[in-house]
Write an enzyme that holds these catalytic residues in place. Structure first.
Site, PDB file in Angstrom:
ATOM      1  N   GLU A 186      49.775  19.329  72.770  1.00 37.68           N
ATOM      2  CA  GLU A 186      51.367  18.898  72.318  1.00 37.68           C
ATOM      3  C   GLU A 186      52.010  19.958  71.646  1.00 37.68           C
ATOM      4  O   GLU A 186      53.141  19.979  71.874  1.00 37.68           O
ATOM      5  CB  GLU A 186      51.213  17.616  71.635  1.00 37.68           C
ATOM      6  CG  GLU A 186      50.745  16.707  72.260  1.00 37.68           C
ATOM      7  CD  GLU A 186      50.988  15.098  71.722  1.00 37.68           C
ATOM      8  OE1 GLU A 186      51.858  15.059  70.816  1.00 37.68           O
ATOM      9  OE2 GLU A 186      50.700  13.943  72.254  1.00 37.68           O
ATOM     10  N   ASP A 193      50.372   4.999  78.952  1.00 36.48           N
ATOM     11  CA  ASP A 193      49.468   5.723  78.185  1.00 36.48           C
ATOM     12  C   ASP A 193      49.771   5.655  77.033  1.00 36.48           C
ATOM     13  O   ASP A 193      50.790   4.885  76.673  1.00 36.48           O
ATOM     14  CB  ASP A 193      49.630   7.392  78.798  1.00 36.48           C
ATOM     15  CG  ASP A 193      48.904   8.232  77.792  1.00 36.48           C
ATOM     16  OD1 ASP A 193      47.614   7.864  77.513  1.00 36.48           O
ATOM     17  OD2 ASP A 193      49.553   9.134  77.263  1.00 36.48           O
ATOM     18  N   SER A 194      49.061   6.144  76.029  1.00 38.93           N
ATOM     19  CA  SER A 194      49.452   6.188  74.603  1.00 38.93           C
ATOM     20  C   SER A 194      50.609   7.016  74.114  1.00 38.93           C
ATOM     21  O   SER A 194      51.392   6.848  73.042  1.00 38.93           O
ATOM     22  CB  SER A 194      48.217   6.590  73.628  1.00 38.93           C
ATOM     23  OG  SER A 194      48.032   7.959  74.040  1.00 38.93           O
ATOM     24  N   CYS A 245      45.029   6.990  80.930  1.00 37.34           N
ATOM     25  CA  CYS A 245      44.751   7.209  79.429  1.00 37.34           C
ATOM     26  C   CYS A 245      43.301   7.035  79.511  1.00 37.34           C
ATOM     27  O   CYS A 245      42.661   5.897  79.786  1.00 37.34           O
ATOM     28  CB  CYS A 245      45.409   6.308  78.302  1.00 37.34           C
ATOM     29  SG  CYS A 245      44.805   6.376  76.638  1.00 37.34           S
ATOM     30  N   CYS A 285      40.461  13.418  79.462  1.00 33.01           N
ATOM     31  CA  CYS A 285      41.786  13.200  78.675  1.00 33.01           C
ATOM     32  C   CYS A 285      42.702  13.648  79.283  1.00 33.01           C
ATOM     33  O   CYS A 285      42.759  14.606  79.834  1.00 33.01           O
ATOM     34  CB  CYS A 285      41.567  13.722  77.280  1.00 33.01           C
ATOM     35  SG  CYS A 285      42.985  13.680  76.217  1.00 33.01           S
ATOM     36  N   HIS A 333      45.628  14.744  78.227  1.00 35.20           N
ATOM     37  CA  HIS A 333      46.108  16.111  77.829  1.00 35.20           C
ATOM     38  C   HIS A 333      45.660  17.108  78.200  1.00 35.20           C
ATOM     39  O   HIS A 333      46.079  18.351  78.316  1.00 35.20           O
ATOM     40  CB  HIS A 333      46.255  15.921  76.407  1.00 35.20           C
ATOM     41  CG  HIS A 333      47.153  15.080  75.455  1.00 35.20           C
ATOM     42  ND1 HIS A 333      47.233  13.809  75.754  1.00 35.20           N
ATOM     43  CD2 HIS A 333      48.239  15.547  74.813  1.00 35.20           C
ATOM     44  CE1 HIS A 333      48.098  13.206  74.844  1.00 35.20           C
ATOM     45  NE2 HIS A 333      48.896  14.290  74.297  1.00 35.20           N
TER      46      HIS A 333
END
Ligand code: DGL
Length: 266
Positions: free
Chosen positions: A152, A10-11, A73, A184, A186
């Site tokens: 985050e 993932d990023s 991702c 996504c 996240h």
């Protein structure tokens, strides 16, 4: 082959939601995770740039001799999955197809919402994946760039997140969607807030859970199931200093995260 690890990239920390599901659903597998933290976010970058990053990440994991690659991702899956699958000899699983398939299964009215990064939404990858499953599906999408930093920051239950969620989702709700794809990696962290805002009549589809199911199916198809009992702890690599990854990633994984190694993909 079966004793080799699965490579996940993932990023940054987002793919840890997929890693967590993999540990739950395929507990006999050894896992190697790469977070491209030096270049995160991918969601705001061009398709050409993300494609290059994705190939560099894949090549690093192939050097670790992984048996299967998980593109954990959405942004990278949206622009790079086909190219990665064609370029390498091992199975490659992305996060978009599994989520789209599940959304079609659960939607009663065929009106599906998708939220994701700017890159994912701009790519049209979810519309294509959903239409492949059901030609007459009606898809409404929204890029939600604030969700990544809010997740985050640990602000999953914060008033600011509630306001942002209402703002982003109001147009989709006005279209009568009955299913919302969290496009996504996240967003699973924001699930309770998203559910609160959309109400109980809208089903949320978490691509992390669906991707882990797709990985289990691929392992079985290719007879690659690992038998590690218990599997060793995942190995973690990042492309920047590990501090933030360890701190924020622990929240994504739901347990302390240690032993992270910094590598260069150049
Ligand atoms: N992991 C990315 C995704 O799922 C979100 C973070 C980023 O923009 O890099 O699209």
């Amino acid at each position: 082959m079966p004793e080799r690890a699965i490579g996940v990239f993932d990023s940054g920390v987002g793919g840890l939601t997929v890693l967590k599901e993999l540990r739950r659903q395929v507990p006999g597998e050894n896992l190697i995770y790469l977070g491209d933290t030096a270049r995160v976010p991918y969601g705001t970058k061009s398709a050409t740039t993300v494609l290059r990053y994705a190939h560099e990440a894949a090549r690093f994991l192939l050097e670790q001799k992984v048996k299967l690659l998980v593109v954990a991702c959405n942004t990278a899956s949206a622009v790079a999955l086909d190219g990665l699958s064609e370029s390498y000899q091992i199975p490659v699983v992305g996060v978009i197809e599994p989520g789209a398939r599940r959304a079609i299964e659960v939607s009663a009215n065929g009106r599906i919402g998708v939220v994701g990064t700017e890159g994912t939404i701009r790519s049209g990858a979810y519309e294509r994946a959903l239409r492949r499953e059901r030609a007459d599906v009606i898809v409404h999408t929204a890029a939600c760039p604030l969700f990544v930093p809010l997740a985050e920051e640990g602000w999953a239950g914060h008033e600011v997140t509630r306001l942002a969620t209402r703002e982003y989702l109001a147009p989709l709700l006005a279209e009568g969607i009955d299913t919302l794809v969290l496009g996504c990696t996240h967003y699973p962290l924001l699930k309770p807030m998203l559910q609160e805002v959309v109400g109980p009549q809208v089903r949320l589809v978490d691509s992390a859970q669906e991707t882990a199911k797709a990985v289990a199916a691929q392992l079985s198809t290719h007879r690659l199931q690992g038998q590690a009992q218990p599997a060793s702890s995942p190995r973690y690599f990042v492309t920047d200093i590990p501090d933030r990854f360890e701190r924020v990633g622990g929240a994504f994984l739901g347990e302390p995260l240690q032993g992270v190694t910094t590598v260069s993909l150049d």
